[in-house]
Motif scaffolding. Structure first.
Motif, short mmCIF file in Angstrom:
data_model
loop_
_atom_site.label_atom_id
_atom_site.label_comp_id
_atom_site.label_asym_id
_atom_site.label_seq_id
_atom_site.Cartn_x
_atom_site.Cartn_y
_atom_site.Cartn_z
N VAL A 89 46.74 4.98 46.52
CA VAL A 89 47.17 4.64 47.87
C VAL A 89 47.11 3.13 48.08
O VAL A 89 46.18 2.46 47.63
N LEU A 90 48.12 2.60 48.76
CA LEU A 90 48.15 1.18 49.09
C LEU A 90 47.68 1.01 50.54
O LEU A 90 48.34 1.47 51.48
N SER A 107 57.49 5.77 41.43
CA SER A 107 56.72 6.96 41.79
C SER A 107 56.43 6.92 43.29
O SER A 107 56.62 5.89 43.94
N PHE A 108 55.98 8.03 43.81
CA PHE A 108 55.73 8.13 45.25
C PHE A 108 54.62 7.17 45.66
O PHE A 108 53.54 7.16 45.07
N THR A 109 54.90 6.36 46.69
CA THR A 109 53.97 5.32 47.12
C THR A 109 53.50 5.62 48.53
O THR A 109 54.32 5.69 49.46
N TYR A 126 60.72 5.37 47.51
CA TYR A 126 60.17 6.74 47.51
C TYR A 126 58.75 6.60 48.04
O TYR A 126 57.82 6.27 47.31
N CYS A 127 58.55 6.87 49.34
CA CYS A 127 57.27 6.48 49.94
C CYS A 127 56.98 7.24 51.22
O CYS A 127 57.84 7.94 51.78
N SER A 128 55.74 7.07 51.69
CA SER A 128 55.34 7.53 53.03
C SER A 128 54.67 6.35 53.73
O SER A 128 53.95 5.57 53.11
N ILE A 129 54.92 6.25 55.04
CA ILE A 129 54.40 5.16 55.84
C ILE A 129 53.44 5.72 56.88
O ILE A 129 53.83 6.53 57.73
#
Length: 283
Positions: A89-90, A107-109, A126-129
């Protein structure tokens, strides 16, 4: 007597300085936003950053994110890069970002941050915020999910929409015009929490979960017009309590009453001192 004149001259100059427009007022300049490029570095097994740039140069000297946390402030900008197959996770901290952009991802970020003014999900991302977003912009063929509220969600499309977008929070306005055709794919409002889902351009949300027009505020009830009352001689106007309170507050660029009193007291003290010295000399 010369000393008296010198003191009086200095005090008079001070009074004149403080009476000049803008004199004695502190002016604060807003700091410019700083742009940070953030990328997951496999050799380091961690996210790293570069300051003052929107592109990440692998050959440049990059640092750990905790150094970035120490210098970040509200209004800064972050651009995210991910070319690795699996990343942790960032976490970008809790400051409000004026702009968050996610570039194509391998990859999913998963990204956490404070509130975001402008969020750009670029083609191939390709991500979630995990943040409240004021304006979200979706480009090309990307996959993204917003886990909090979005006020304005705009999908930038050409002949068709190919992106996939979801939102676990509310969406105030979904707008998807074509950039090449005289056509608007979506112009919808007030999506309920967790309802927005667009699969490869196709809206999968039930129609009862959103509105086709913006919600109009209920107008305040109007009273029937009253007959004019008999006129009376105008009373002397007295400032209201709110006006008094406002006048008690020093206006921007004006001088505080305390400052005026200090200047007057200083000038009076100089005159008094001069009179005492004159009386003593005459005795």
């Amino acid at each position: 007597m010369k000393k008296i004149k010198h003191i009086a001259t200095v005090l008079a100059a001070a009074v004149v300085f403080f009476l000049l427009p803008g004199a004695g007022c502190l002016k604060a300049a807003a700091e410019e936003p700083v742009t940070y490029a953030v990328k997951y570095i496999e050799d380091k097994n961690e996210w790293r950053y570069l300051p003052d740039t929107s592109t990440f140069d692998d050959a440049a000297y990059h640092r750990e994110l905790y150094y970035m946390y120490e210098s970040m402030k509200d209004g800064d900008i972050v651009v995210v890069y991910n070319e690795s197959e699996a990343v942790p996770v960032l976490d970008l901290g809790s400051v409000r970002l004026s702009n968050l952009s996610v570039t194509p991802c391998s990859s999913f970020t998963i990204i956490y941050s404070g509130d975001v003014d402008e969020c750009n999900i670029l083609d191939g991302a390709y991500c979630s915020i995990n943040a409240n977003v004021t304006n979200a912009h979706i480009y090309g063929t990307s996959t993204s999910n917003f886990n909090k509220n979005v006020q304005e969600l705009r999908i930038h499309a050409n002949d068709e929409i190919t992106s996939t977008v979801g939102c676990d929070g509310t969406v105030g306005h979904l707008y998807a015009p074509s950039d090449t055709l005289p056509k608007t794919f979506y112009d919808l409002y007030d999506f309920k929490a967790g309802s927005l889902l667009i699969q490869q351009g196709s809206l999968e949300t039930s129609p009862d979960k959103f509105s086709s027009s913006p919600t109009q505020p209920t107008p305040a009830p109007t009273e029937a017009p009253q007959p004019p009352a008999a006129t009376a001689p105008p009373a002397a106007s007295t400032p209201s309590g709110n006006d008094d309170e406002y006048d008690d507050v020093p206006k921007t660029g004006s001088h505080s009453p305390v400052l005026w009193l200090v200047c007057i007291a200083a000038a009076s003290g100089a005159v008094s001192y001069g009179l005492r010295r004159t009386n003593q000399s005459s005795k």
